[in-house]
Scaffold this motif. Structure first.
Motif, PDB file in Angstrom:
ATOM      1  N   TYR A 555       0.846  -1.188   0.000  1.00  0.00           N
ATOM      2  CA  TYR A 555       0.000   0.000   0.000  1.00  0.00           C
ATOM      3  C   TYR A 555       0.884   1.242   0.000  1.00  0.00           C
ATOM      4  CZ  TYR A 555      -3.529  -3.355   1.555  1.00  0.00           C
ATOM      5  OH  TYR A 555      -4.365  -4.430   1.662  1.00  0.00           O
ATOM      6  N   TYR A 556       0.481   2.236  -0.790  1.00  0.00           N
ATOM      7  CA  TYR A 556       1.206   3.505  -0.851  1.00  0.00           C
ATOM      8  C   TYR A 556       0.243   4.664  -0.599  1.00  0.00           C
ATOM      9  CZ  TYR A 556       5.305   1.276  -2.983  1.00  0.00           C
ATOM     10  OH  TYR A 556       6.402   0.499  -3.227  1.00  0.00           O
ATOM     11  N   ARG A 557       0.796   5.739  -0.043  1.00  0.00           N
ATOM     12  CA  ARG A 557       0.073   7.004   0.047  1.00  0.00           C
ATOM     13  C   ARG A 557       1.091   8.143   0.033  1.00  0.00           C
ATOM     14  NH1 ARG A 557      -1.967   7.320   6.418  1.00  0.00           N
ATOM     15  NH2 ARG A 557       0.078   7.805   7.326  1.00  0.00           N
ATOM     16  N   ILE A 558       0.614   9.348  -0.289  1.00  0.00           N
ATOM     17  CA  ILE A 558       1.447  10.541  -0.288  1.00  0.00           C
ATOM     18  C   ILE A 558       0.938  11.472   0.805  1.00  0.00           C
ATOM     19  CG2 ILE A 558       2.334  12.474  -1.641  1.00  0.00           C
ATOM     20  CD1 ILE A 558       3.134   9.760  -2.747  1.00  0.00           C
ATOM     21  N   THR A 559       1.849  11.965   1.640  1.00  0.00           N
ATOM     22  CA  THR A 559       1.491  12.928   2.673  1.00  0.00           C
ATOM     23  C   THR A 559       2.146  14.258   2.352  1.00  0.00           C
ATOM     24  OG1 THR A 559       1.272  11.224   4.373  1.00  0.00           O
ATOM     25  CG2 THR A 559       1.567  13.475   5.117  1.00  0.00           C
ATOM     26  N   GLN A 560       1.328  15.288   2.225  1.00  0.00           N
ATOM     27  CA  GLN A 560       1.807  16.637   1.935  1.00  0.00           C
ATOM     28  C   GLN A 560       1.921  17.404   3.251  1.00  0.00           C
ATOM     29  OE1 GLN A 560      -0.981  19.632   0.499  1.00  0.00           O
ATOM     30  NE2 GLN A 560       0.318  19.913  -1.303  1.00  0.00           N
ATOM     31  N   SER A 561       3.125  17.927   3.550  1.00  0.00           N
ATOM     32  CA  SER A 561       3.362  18.677   4.778  1.00  0.00           C
ATOM     33  C   SER A 561       3.690  20.117   4.430  1.00  0.00           C
ATOM     34  CB  SER A 561       4.516  18.067   5.576  1.00  0.00           C
ATOM     35  OG  SER A 561       4.237  16.720   5.917  1.00  0.00           O
ATOM     36  N   GLU A 571      -5.301   9.628  -1.248  1.00  0.00           N
ATOM     37  CA  GLU A 571      -5.953   8.335  -1.167  1.00  0.00           C
ATOM     38  C   GLU A 571      -4.896   7.242  -1.034  1.00  0.00           C
ATOM     39  OE1 GLU A 571      -7.668   6.861  -4.847  1.00  0.00           O
ATOM     40  OE2 GLU A 571      -6.532   8.343  -5.952  1.00  0.00           O
ATOM     41  N   ILE A 572      -5.317   6.044  -0.692  1.00  0.00           N
ATOM     42  CA  ILE A 572      -4.407   4.899  -0.559  1.00  0.00           C
ATOM     43  C   ILE A 572      -4.531   4.029  -1.809  1.00  0.00           C
ATOM     44  CG2 ILE A 572      -3.876   2.834   0.784  1.00  0.00           C
ATOM     45  CD1 ILE A 572      -5.083   4.313   3.216  1.00  0.00           C
ATOM     46  N   ILE A 573      -3.381   3.673  -2.360  1.00  0.00           N
ATOM     47  CA  ILE A 573      -3.363   2.787  -3.538  1.00  0.00           C
ATOM     48  C   ILE A 573      -2.605   1.518  -3.175  1.00  0.00           C
ATOM     49  CG2 ILE A 573      -2.415   2.473  -5.856  1.00  0.00           C
ATOM     50  CD1 ILE A 573      -3.058   5.297  -6.499  1.00  0.00           C
ATOM     51  N   ARG A 574      -3.121   0.400  -3.627  1.00  0.00           N
ATOM     52  CA  ARG A 574      -2.428  -0.866  -3.383  1.00  0.00           C
ATOM     53  C   ARG A 574      -2.119  -1.553  -4.697  1.00  0.00           C
ATOM     54  NH1 ARG A 574      -7.479  -3.927  -0.471  1.00  0.00           N
ATOM     55  NH2 ARG A 574      -9.010  -3.595  -2.113  1.00  0.00           N
ATOM     56  N   LEU A 575      -1.060  -2.334  -4.684  1.00  0.00           N
ATOM     57  CA  LEU A 575      -0.720  -3.138  -5.855  1.00  0.00           C
ATOM     58  C   LEU A 575      -0.008  -4.393  -5.372  1.00  0.00           C
ATOM     59  CD1 LEU A 575       2.395  -1.809  -7.792  1.00  0.00           C
ATOM     60  CD2 LEU A 575       1.914  -1.213  -5.428  1.00  0.00           C
ATOM     61  N   ASN A 576       0.066  -5.372  -6.234  1.00  0.00           N
ATOM     62  CA  ASN A 576       0.742  -6.633  -5.931  1.00  0.00           C
ATOM     63  C   ASN A 576       2.127  -6.620  -6.560  1.00  0.00           C
ATOM     64  OD1 ASN A 576      -1.477  -7.679  -4.544  1.00  0.00           O
ATOM     65  ND2 ASN A 576      -2.409  -8.419  -6.430  1.00  0.00           N
ATOM     66  N   TYR A 577       3.135  -6.816  -5.713  1.00  0.00           N
ATOM     67  CA  TYR A 577       4.529  -6.741  -6.150  1.00  0.00           C
ATOM     68  C   TYR A 577       5.176  -8.105  -5.975  1.00  0.00           C
ATOM     69  CZ  TYR A 577       9.481  -5.383  -6.110  1.00  0.00           C
ATOM     70  OH  TYR A 577      10.822  -5.285  -6.364  1.00  0.00           O
ATOM     71  N   PHE A 578       5.726  -8.663  -7.062  1.00  0.00           N
ATOM     72  CA  PHE A 578       6.409  -9.955  -7.026  1.00  0.00           C
ATOM     73  C   PHE A 578       7.750  -9.826  -7.743  1.00  0.00           C
ATOM     74  CE2 PHE A 578       1.850 -11.054  -7.073  1.00  0.00           C
ATOM     75  CZ  PHE A 578       1.776 -11.693  -5.847  1.00  0.00           C
ATOM     76  N   GLU A 579       8.822  -9.997  -6.996  1.00  0.00           N
ATOM     77  CA  GLU A 579      10.154 -10.022  -7.584  1.00  0.00           C
ATOM     78  C   GLU A 579      10.673 -11.457  -7.517  1.00  0.00           C
ATOM     79  OE1 GLU A 579      14.453  -7.729  -7.154  1.00  0.00           O
ATOM     80  OE2 GLU A 579      13.084  -7.858  -5.475  1.00  0.00           O
TER      81      GLU A 579
END
Length: 668
Positions: A555-561, A571-579
């Motif tokens: 899960y990723y998100r961006i926080t602006q300070s 918003e929160i975005i998710r993806l499936n990561y396979f290395e």
């Protein structure tokens, strides 16, 4: 990265090769779980739709909103969900518009006995204290209180605490908490319905739910005059101001008393008369001005139609002279917001056979600081009314109101921001925030979002159904997050993260945050990178590359300070990561919740036999794929939810020695 080698589709159609699904039961399946699942959405940007905050309510009334002391807020209302019996419900909403627990709210007690007329106060430690009329002891009702937190827990027992005595008739109550967590409750009490005397009572409750005064509390004042509309304001010295109206010689007058930290009445001789003997008060409100001063604002009955205000100190002295008291000669619905040593006051003016909203700024001497009589929020034809007011962290104010500027039986919700100099920050005629066609809007309230914008909450009757809606407006005067077009995608062995941002403030920094598990119990986010703002006033584009340390769902998100330590989260975005890995990895299904279909991805280091089993909440198996061979690399299974009810389901994955269980939600 490995290619997507295999796709297998699971359906619930009889005679399908992979699975034969038998539903064991039908109907609604534990409704609230569907709405408890961690939401990944944002506030709605469509003002004709808005964000529906509460689900499955039954004509909510007596709706109010309170800050949680942080960036979220509580909603408090009276509902008739259980067989038409009124009950008091509450819900917590975070700054992303997501409920903190079940989205139909929770009751303040486990009792199903009639409860009504809730009032609340923000408590310490992200809590809310609620007082209500409870009829579990007798038919006349008694005053109960409860303390709740942002997770929905009842902190003062399953049924709350009883404040008023069983043999007395209590009414017209108020509650407020101080910074130490002590709650003060004032109320009107009579010995019987036919009794000629009534008393103003006060009770104190500790943060852990102990009644601090004996019996029904301390009697503040007693007389034969009819009393009503009590209010209370906690000071910074452990005491509180108590206010009420009293009918004397057919005039409704405001009185006050003060109790100190040792529970002694400060105004010793008699209660303080706030208004003149010839006043006839229709409504009033009180606000904490600073540590030990209170600001009072009242409206006189029609015929004497004007608005007055006053400042009162802890010694019982009225600080403003008579010539400083009058605000308007034809005003209604006075509202105020206090920022530092400035008072922002708004009212609806009815002097020109129409309704117009005015705003004025005063200092603590009672002097108006803007042009007289104040600033007209807009000069358009049609009635504007029902306004509410709040402020942001920069000393600006934001006001919302219902506006009949169009030819409609009902008005729409509008909002405007006014800077400290009295200038409009947003569109000079206001910005439409609730525009569902020809619907009855009521119970309007507004809360600051602590980053220059506001959240507007209101009741709206749409398609014969009454529900509670909200609209968030950002500091830029838009309904879309300033962080836009946020996306992630696999790029080689890394994740490419992109976003855009407009209206950046000075000293803005973007933190890219990642987590490997998102759940309802709380999530730890790690910062994987930071980027300073481009500094342009135009739309700025950003790109960042991240190499995750683990395989699976990320899960990723961006926080602006900003420079003033205010933050905004995307918003929160998710993806499936396979290395390339020697380990078996199973990702969370995407999307989740889902209505039609979802995808389950997994990585195999070598060709293997895989079993996937599906269960309902009763842990009964409802389907499976048994020992099907899948190749090495990334594989995907599409799960098609056809003819199955909404609810919680689980899937168990088996391959080699690895067994993993994950939850998925069907929401139709």
């Amino acid at each position: 990265m490995f290619p997507d080698n295999t796709y297998a589709t699971l359906t619930f159609i009889e005679n399908e090769r992979n699975i034969n699904f038998i539903v064991q039961y039908a109907g609604v399946i534990i409704f609230f779980f569907v709405f408890c699942t961690a939401a990944l959405g944002q506030w709605a940007n469509n003002t004709s739709a808005n964000t529906q905050l509460v689900v499955n309510s039954n004509d909510p009334i007596n709706i109010s909103t309170l800050s949680d002391g942080g960036s979220g807020f509580f909603i408090l209302w009276e509902d008739s969900k259980i067989a038409g019996t009124p009950e008091i419900r509450f819900l917590h909403i975070d700054n992303g518009g997501n409920p903190g627990f079940r989205a139909d709210g929770k009751s303040v007690t486990i009792s199903s006995i009639k409860k009504s007329e809730p009032v609340g106060s923000t408590g310490s430690g992200n809590t809310m204290v609620v007082a209500w009329k409870d009829y579990s002891a007798n038919s006349i009702g008694q005053i109960f209180v409860q303390r709740v937190d942002i997770k929905g827990y009842l902190l003062w027992g399953e049924n709350g605490l009883q404040v008023s005595g069983v043999n007395s008739i209590a009414s017209d109550y108020a509650v407020q908490c101080n910074n130490e967590g002590t709650s003060f409750i004032s109320y009107v009490s009579k010995a019987s319905e036919t009794g000629s005397e009534s008393s103003i009572m006060i009770q104190k409750i500790s943060a852990d739910g102990r009644l601090l005064l004996p019996g029904d509390g301390i009697k503040v004042h007693n007389s034969r005059n009819r009393k009503s509309f009590t209010s209370i304001v906690a000071d910074d010295s452990g005491g509180a101001f108590i206010f009420w109206t009293e009918n004397i010689n057919n005039k409704t007058l405001i009185h006050s008393q003060h109790i100190d930290a040792s529970n002694k009445l400060t105004f010793i001789k008699k209660p303080l008369l706030v208004t003149g003997q010839n006043s006839n008060v229709l409504k009033y409100s009180v606000y904490k001005a600073d540590g030990n001063n209170v600001y009072l604002l009242w409206q006189l009955h029609k015929g004497d139609a004007n608005i007055k205000h006053q400042l009162l100190n802890i010694s019982g002295k009225l600080l403003w002279k008579e010539n400083s008291l009058q605000v308007s000669v034809s005003g209604t619905n006075p509202q105020a917001f206090i920022s530092g040593e400035e008072i922002f006051l708004s009212w609806t003016d009815e002097s020109n056979n129409s309704k117009d909203i005015f705003v004025q700024k005063y200092n603590f001497k009672g002097e108006g600081l803007w042009k007289k009589p104040g600033i007209n929020v807009n000069n358009l034809q049609g009635d504007q009314f029902g306004q509410r007011i709040t402020g942001d962290e920069n000393g600006d104010i934001i006001t919302t109101w219902i506006d009949r500027r169009i030819d409609s039986l009902y008005g729409n919700v509008y909002v405007q921001k006014i800077n400290n100099d009295g200038g409009f920050v947003w569109d000079e005629n206001g910005i439409a925030a609730g525009t569902y066609t020809n619907s009855l809007k009521s119970y309007l309230s507004i809360l600051p979002d602590r980053i220059g914008g506001a959240i507007i909450v209101f009741k709206d009757k749409r398609e014969k159904l009454n529900n509670i809606y909200a609209q968030k407006i950002f500091s830029s005067g838009t309904f879309v997050s300033q962080i836009t077009n946020f996306s992630t995608e696999i790029s080689g062995d890394s994740v490419r993260i992109k976003w855009q941002s407009a209206n950046e403030g000075q000293g803005t920094t973007y933190n890219i945050e990642r987590t490997n598990q998102l759940d309802e119990s709380g999530t730890y986010w790690s910062i994987v990178g930071s980027i300073p703002s481009a500094g342009s006033k135009d739309l700025n584009k950003y790109t960042f590359y991240d190499r995750p340390l683990e395989n699976g769902t990320i899960y990723y998100r961006i926080t602006q300070s900003g420079s003033k330590n205010f933050t905004q989260t995307s918003e929160i975005i998710r993806l499936n990561y396979f290395e390339n890995s020697s380990e078996i990895t199973v990702a969370q299904n995407i999307p989740n919740p889902f209505s039609d279909s979802t995808m389950i991805s997994f990585y195999l280091p070598a060709e293997m036999l895989v079993t996937v089993e599906f269960f309902d909440l009763n842990i009964q198996k409802v389907g499976e794929i048994v020992k099907e061979k899948f190749p090495a690399g990334t594989n995907k299974i599409t799960f098609v939810a056809k003819d199955i009810p909404s609810g919680i389901y689980f899937y168990r994955f088996k391959a080699g020695d690895v067994v993993e269980v994950k939850k998925m939600v069907v929401s139709k």
